[in-house]
Design an enzyme around this catalytic site. Structure first.
Site, mmCIF file in Angstrom:
data_model
loop_
_atom_site.group_PDB
_atom_site.id
_atom_site.type_symbol
_atom_site.label_atom_id
_atom_site.label_comp_id
_atom_site.label_asym_id
_atom_site.label_seq_id
_atom_site.Cartn_x
_atom_site.Cartn_y
_atom_site.Cartn_z
ATOM 1 N N SER A 142 0.908 -1.149 -0.052
ATOM 2 C CA SER A 142 -0.121 -0.065 -0.142
ATOM 3 C C SER A 142 0.877 1.359 0.040
ATOM 4 C CB SER A 142 -0.932 -0.027 1.287
ATOM 5 O OG SER A 142 -1.516 1.339 1.532
ATOM 6 N N TYR A 155 -2.368 -0.837 10.262
ATOM 7 C CA TYR A 155 -2.223 -1.015 8.922
ATOM 8 C C TYR A 155 -0.825 -0.190 8.523
ATOM 9 C CZ TYR A 155 -3.908 -1.258 4.066
ATOM 10 O OH TYR A 155 -3.989 -1.567 2.875
HETATM 11 N N1 LIG Z 1 -8.685 -0.502 -1.558
HETATM 12 C C1 LIG Z 1 -7.562 0.033 -1.169
HETATM 13 O O1 LIG Z 1 -7.774 1.334 -1.172
HETATM 14 C C2 LIG Z 1 -6.186 -0.416 -0.971
HETATM 15 C C3 LIG Z 1 -5.229 0.534 -0.729
HETATM 16 C C4 LIG Z 1 -3.884 -0.024 -0.940
HETATM 17 C C5 LIG Z 1 -3.626 -1.192 -0.655
HETATM 18 N N2 LIG Z 1 -4.780 -2.182 -0.733
HETATM 19 C C6 LIG Z 1 -4.289 -3.794 -0.359
HETATM 20 O O2 LIG Z 1 -4.907 -4.402 -1.509
HETATM 21 C C7 LIG Z 1 -5.102 -5.780 -1.142
HETATM 22 C C8 LIG Z 1 -6.482 -6.358 -1.570
HETATM 23 O O3 LIG Z 1 -7.349 -5.474 -0.963
HETATM 24 P P1 LIG Z 1 -8.907 -4.947 -1.488
HETATM 25 O O4 LIG Z 1 -8.737 -3.465 -1.674
HETATM 26 O O5 LIG Z 1 -9.002 -5.801 -2.874
HETATM 27 O O6 LIG Z 1 -9.858 -5.359 -0.522
HETATM 28 P P2 LIG Z 1 -10.783 -6.691 -0.150
HETATM 29 O O7 LIG Z 1 -11.243 -6.527 1.288
HETATM 30 O O8 LIG Z 1 -11.840 -6.627 -1.554
HETATM 31 O O9 LIG Z 1 -9.807 -7.625 -0.429
HETATM 32 C C9 LIG Z 1 -9.142 -8.592 0.297
HETATM 33 C C10 LIG Z 1 -9.579 -9.807 0.276
HETATM 34 O O10 LIG Z 1 -8.426 -10.764 1.029
HETATM 35 C C11 LIG Z 1 -9.143 -11.704 1.825
HETATM 36 N N3 LIG Z 1 -8.599 -12.118 2.990
HETATM 37 C C12 LIG Z 1 -8.550 -11.448 4.089
HETATM 38 N N4 LIG Z 1 -7.689 -12.025 5.120
HETATM 39 C C13 LIG Z 1 -7.410 -13.301 4.385
HETATM 40 C C14 LIG Z 1 -6.815 -14.684 4.771
HETATM 41 N N5 LIG Z 1 -6.351 -14.741 5.962
HETATM 42 N N6 LIG Z 1 -6.862 -15.648 4.070
HETATM 43 C C15 LIG Z 1 -7.332 -15.642 2.732
HETATM 44 N N7 LIG Z 1 -8.054 -14.486 2.148
HETATM 45 C C16 LIG Z 1 -7.959 -13.347 3.184
HETATM 46 C C17 LIG Z 1 -10.807 -11.208 1.997
HETATM 47 O O11 LIG Z 1 -11.679 -12.154 2.180
HETATM 48 C C18 LIG Z 1 -10.761 -10.310 0.944
HETATM 49 O O12 LIG Z 1 -11.447 -10.936 -0.228
HETATM 50 C C19 LIG Z 1 -4.927 -5.847 0.554
HETATM 51 O O13 LIG Z 1 -3.531 -6.170 0.535
HETATM 52 C C20 LIG Z 1 -5.083 -4.110 0.752
HETATM 53 O O14 LIG Z 1 -4.267 -4.022 1.931
HETATM 54 C C21 LIG Z 1 -6.007 -1.648 -0.820
#
Ligand SMILES: NC(=O)c1ccc[n+]([C@@H]2O[C@H](COP(=O)([O-])OP(=O)(O)OC[C@H]3O[C@@H](n4cnc5c(N)ncnc54)[C@H](O)[C@@H]3O)[C@@H](O)[C@H]2O)c1
Length: 273
Positions: A142, A155
């Protein structure tokens, strides 16, 4: 195959994507399939994963991608279904814990999923790869891992650790056939981002407002494309928001000035809440 992507850039890979039931993970799965790669999708959420399997006709694995047993089981499953693994996208993540009152459970979940999941997968996969048998290890970190996430120490610290681990991997194995990339976006329109908009927790709300007022909230598809392009071009950092590069350089050049600007930004968000 997507526009401008040739078969020589991406020989048909055997890939695993974690956190693939939705958001950035699902967008990565779809982008890899569009390039002709074979993919196993993994997530905790078995129901949404079953929909993905049915819609895309791919193998899925439901379980915890952070625990040692979960990682071992996922890798064994993918080895069996794909023959081997050439690319691992450690994308699953959690946004848990706000303010200094973040609990022990919030801290340990953040470290387990946002950091140790990557360590455990790399421990098994990286020793298999070499100049003769190259592999890709991609981490969804991130912008919070390069800068900070106002409102959430769990985070911020766990994403810094994710970037730190990825840098260490690249420094240690990057010249031995293991390409490492770290995706570091600000806001991306996914279920995780939506939580911040609807929460009643003041620190989480502040964190969400910090994200949406720092830059455009991009699509998961764009974030996935930027990561795959960075891998094609053998770059470490994948930055969907160009401004993150400038902020990161500014922080490195004058950390005190950067911290003063973060304090002013936080105070502004608090007074306009
Ligand atoms: N959305 C944002 O603004 C943003 C910004 C920067 C980074 N991220 C990062 O992107 C990545 C994906 O997140 P997203 O935004 O698509 O959100 P999201 O919540 O849609 O996706 C995260 C997925 O990870 C799964 N998950 C969580 N813990 C788990 C585990 N222990 N085992 C298996 N699956 C697990 C959840 O069920 C979910 O489907 C994450 O690492 C998040 O920190 C997101």
């Amino acid at each position: 195959m997507g526009d401008g992507v040739t078969q020589t850039q991406t020989a048909r890979r055997r890939a695993v994507v974690t956190g693939a039931a939705g958001g950035i993970g699902l967008a990565l799965v779809e982008a890899l399939l569009a390039r002709g790669d074979r993919v196993v999708a993994a997530d905790l959420d078995a129901d949404r994963l079953a929909d993905v399997a049915e819609r895309l006709g791919i193998d899925v694995w439901a379980g915890d991608v952070a625990s040692e047993a979960g990682v071992a089981s996922l890798i064994a499953f993918a080895d069996e279904r794909l023959g081997s693994i050439d690319a691992y996208f450690a994308n699953a993540g959690v946004f848990r814990g706000s303010g200094l009152a973040a609990s022990e459970a919030d801290w340990s979940a953040s470290i387990e999923v946002n950091v140790m999941a990557h360590v455990r997968a790399a421990r098994t996969l990286v020793p298999r790869w070499s100049l003769e048998q190259p592999g890709v290890f991609a981490v969804t970190a991130s912008a919070a891992g390069l800068l900070t996430q106002l409102g959430s120490p769990t985070y911020s610290a766990s994403k810094h650790a994710a970037v730190g681990f990825a840098e260490w991997l690249a420094a240690t194995y990057g010249d031995q056939g293991v390409h490492v990339s770290a995706l570091c976006p600000m806001g991306v329109a996914t279920p995780m981002a939506e939580l911040g908009r609807t929460t009643s927790d003041p620190d989480e709300r502040l964190g969400h407002r910090a994200v949406v007022s720092s830059g455009e909230v991009l699509s998961a598809e764009l974030a996935a494309d930027v990561l795959l392009q960075a891998i094609d071009e053998k770059r470490f950092l994948a930055l969907p928001h160009e401004t993150v590069q400038k902020m990161y350089a500014g922080k490195a050049g004058d950390p005190d000035k950067w911290l003063a600007s973060m304090q002013a930004f936080r105070a502004h968000l608090e007074t306009t809440a």
